[in-house]
Design an enzyme around this catalytic site. Structure first.
Site, PDB file in Angstrom:
ATOM      1  N   TRP A  92       0.827  -1.215   0.000  1.00  0.00           N
ATOM      2  CA  TRP A  92       0.000   0.000   0.000  1.00  0.00           C
ATOM      3  C   TRP A  92       0.853   1.252   0.000  1.00  0.00           C
ATOM      4  O   TRP A  92       0.577   2.205  -0.727  1.00  0.00           O
ATOM      5  CB  TRP A  92      -1.017  -0.030   1.144  1.00  0.00           C
ATOM      6  CG  TRP A  92      -2.023  -1.100   0.867  1.00  0.00           C
ATOM      7  CD1 TRP A  92      -2.186  -2.280   1.527  1.00  0.00           C
ATOM      8  CD2 TRP A  92      -2.967  -1.140  -0.217  1.00  0.00           C
ATOM      9  NE1 TRP A  92      -3.163  -3.038   0.937  1.00  0.00           N
ATOM     10  CE2 TRP A  92      -3.667  -2.366  -0.134  1.00  0.00           C
ATOM     11  CE3 TRP A  92      -3.293  -0.264  -1.252  1.00  0.00           C
ATOM     12  CZ2 TRP A  92      -4.661  -2.727  -1.045  1.00  0.00           C
ATOM     13  CZ3 TRP A  92      -4.295  -0.629  -2.162  1.00  0.00           C
ATOM     14  CH2 TRP A  92      -4.962  -1.843  -2.054  1.00  0.00           C
ATOM     15  N   ASP A 117      -1.677   6.907   5.947  1.00  0.00           N
ATOM     16  CA  ASP A 117      -2.769   6.077   5.458  1.00  0.00           C
ATOM     17  C   ASP A 117      -3.118   5.114   6.591  1.00  0.00           C
ATOM     18  O   ASP A 117      -2.349   4.205   6.896  1.00  0.00           O
ATOM     19  CB  ASP A 117      -2.305   5.313   4.207  1.00  0.00           C
ATOM     20  CG  ASP A 117      -3.337   4.301   3.717  1.00  0.00           C
ATOM     21  OD1 ASP A 117      -4.416   4.184   4.332  1.00  0.00           O
ATOM     22  OD2 ASP A 117      -3.057   3.625   2.707  1.00  0.00           O
ATOM     23  N   LYS A 135     -12.720  -1.413   6.433  1.00  0.00           N
ATOM     24  CA  LYS A 135     -12.191  -2.372   7.413  1.00  0.00           C
ATOM     25  C   LYS A 135     -12.836  -2.125   8.779  1.00  0.00           C
ATOM     26  O   LYS A 135     -13.621  -2.928   9.244  1.00  0.00           O
ATOM     27  CB  LYS A 135     -10.659  -2.292   7.518  1.00  0.00           C
ATOM     28  CG  LYS A 135      -9.960  -2.858   6.276  1.00  0.00           C
ATOM     29  CD  LYS A 135      -9.513  -1.775   5.391  1.00  0.00           C
ATOM     30  CE  LYS A 135      -8.590  -2.138   4.263  1.00  0.00           C
ATOM     31  NZ  LYS A 135      -8.834  -3.240   3.407  1.00  0.00           N
TER      32      LYS A 135
HETATM   33  N1  PMP Z   1      -4.432   1.581   1.902  1.00  0.00           N
HETATM   34  C1  PMP Z   1      -4.536   0.461   2.620  1.00  0.00           C
HETATM   35  C2  PMP Z   1      -3.644   0.274   3.817  1.00  0.00           C
HETATM   36  C3  PMP Z   1      -5.453  -0.515   2.255  1.00  0.00           C
HETATM   37  O1  PMP Z   1      -5.555  -1.650   2.954  1.00  0.00           O
HETATM   38  C4  PMP Z   1      -6.283  -0.306   1.127  1.00  0.00           C
HETATM   39  C5  PMP Z   1      -7.342  -1.300   0.678  1.00  0.00           C
HETATM   40  N2  PMP Z   1      -7.223  -2.561   1.082  1.00  0.00           N
HETATM   41  C6  PMP Z   1      -6.118   0.875   0.411  1.00  0.00           C
HETATM   42  C7  PMP Z   1      -5.202   1.800   0.839  1.00  0.00           C
HETATM   43  C8  PMP Z   1      -6.938   1.153  -0.821  1.00  0.00           C
HETATM   44  O2  PMP Z   1      -8.214   1.481  -0.416  1.00  0.00           O
HETATM   45  P1  PMP Z   1      -9.427   1.646  -1.422  1.00  0.00           P
HETATM   46  O3  PMP Z   1      -9.648   0.324  -2.038  1.00  0.00           O
HETATM   47  O4  PMP Z   1     -10.521   2.106  -0.512  1.00  0.00           O
HETATM   48  O5  PMP Z   1      -9.052   2.681  -2.417  1.00  0.00           O
END
Ligand code: PMP
Length: 358
Positions: free
Chosen positions: A101, A169, A193
């Site tokens: 991520w 994030d 989550k």
């Molecule tokens: N950052 C993290 C730490 C994540 O776990 C996720 C999704 N699993 C995201 C960003 C991306 O999020 P989204 O799918 O809501 O764009």
């Protein structure tokens, strides 16, 4: 109906009382004769939901007065672009590459400006976090990912970049533990989550950062637009915000973030000790100092055993234990709404599976 024990990484388990309340209210919201889904976002009923959710985030996370709490769409992924678009300008920013991520956020930031990598965990397969960082003097901000959902590692204490604004994030661990909000200039999190439905995104941003947002940005992409309009510049994700509010009320009923964090510790402890006491049948690749309390990743002796572990657990009502497709293995995501009993059931199953296959 028998509900499954849900270990999905996201969208993930929601508290059952929340789902039941939504079912109750979906057709006729508080006697209005309408669903909230078909109600104006300018109505007094939605206003109460919207501002109630903001108030609860402020209360539960002890957000200082000089921060805005925003509800946006686009998921955390839109924030990968919005953060640099708003704050990077012609300067540089610092990144810690701790897993999938952080790397995705980094790739987007690089398209927008200059990025310095302070730490890259790729050569250690993202199983460690840095002990210290050397931020770049004058950097526009330092970005980190508080919990790597795929790799299963988490910052248990945060770095101190001095005067450099810290951006995080927190998609996969927001509201799972108390956090020192005042140490961050901006926190963002996709909701799916610990908070509610996918797509809905929470941003907590320090007032003085808003001054940096360039006027040249299209309206939606500017934090200023959303902070000046209390996230009502356009139609916010109303149903998502409503569910987030119910989840926040549920967290409050559990005793708040501090209490929820204790339960999360207990669940993680149960799982990691099952892994560590399995005589090597289960292995967690992450350095014990940085193991995530939200996403517990583990390997079995062979991929065949991993497949039968996932298949058998599924038959026993446990869902979502397959690791992310990019890394394989197994992963149990144990967010706020996963119960201690659910984790105990998994631990029992793990012991039994190891005995039969070890
Ligand atoms: N950052 C993290 C730490 C994540 O776990 C996720 C999704 N699993 C995201 C960003 C991306 O999020 P989204 O799918 O809501 O764009």
């Amino acid at each position: 109906m028998t509900r499954k024990t849900n270990f999905y990484a996201g969208p993930a388990a929601l508290p059952l009382p929340v789902l039941e309340q939504v079912r109750e209210e979906i057709v006729d919201y508080h006697g209005m004769g309408l669903s909230l889904l078909e109600t104006s976002h300018r109505s007094s009923e939605y206003d109460e939901v919207h501002n109630g959710a903001i108030r609860l985030i402020r209360k539960l996370l002890k957000v200082p007065e000089n921060y805005h709490v925003l509800f946006l769409g686009g998921g955390a992924t839109l924030q990968f672009a919005m953060v640099p678009l708003n704050f990077l300008g012609s300067g540089t920013c610092d990144f810690t590459l701790t897993g999938s991520w952080a790397s995705k956020a980094y790739k987007d930031a690089k398209k927008i400006g200059t990025v310095n990598v302070l730490y890259d965990g790729a050569d250690k397969k993202y199983t460690m976090l840095p002990d210290s960082l050397q931020p770049t003097p004058g950097a526009a901000y330092l970005h980190l990912t508080s919990n790597e959902t795929i790799g299963g590692l988490q910052w248990h204490s945060f770095p101190d970049p001095g005067q450099i604004p810290m951006v995080a994030d927190m998609s996969s661990d927001i509201l799972s533990r108390p956090i020192p909000v005042e140490r961050f200039s901006l926190i963002y999190a996709g909701a799916q989550k610990n908070l509610g439905p996918a797509g809905t995104t929470v941003v907590i941003v320090r007032e003085e950062m808003i001054e940096r947002c360039p006027d040249t940005l299209p309206a939606y992409l500017s934090y200023r637009t959303h902070s000046e309009n209390n996230s009502l510049y356009n139609t916010p994700p109303v149903f998502g915000v409503y569910i987030v509010k119910l989840v926040l009320e549920w967290i409050e009923k559990q005793g708040g973030v501090e209490k929820v964090a204790l339960v999360n510790e207990q669940k993680a402890e149960q799982l990691y000790s099952a892994i560590d006491s399995s005589d090597g049948f289960y292995r967690c690749p992450v350095d014990p100092r940085f193991r995530s309390k939200m996403n517990v990743v583990f390997r079995l002796p062979t991929e065949e055993l991993e497949q039968s572990f996932v298949a058998e657990s599924k038959k026993q009502g446990m869902i979502g234990l397959k690791g992310h497709r990019s890394v394989g293995g197994c992963r149990a995501s144990i967010y706020n709404a996963t119960s201690v009993e659910g984790v105990a059931t998994l631990v029992e199953f793990m012991k039994d599976f190891a005995e039969r296959n070890g």
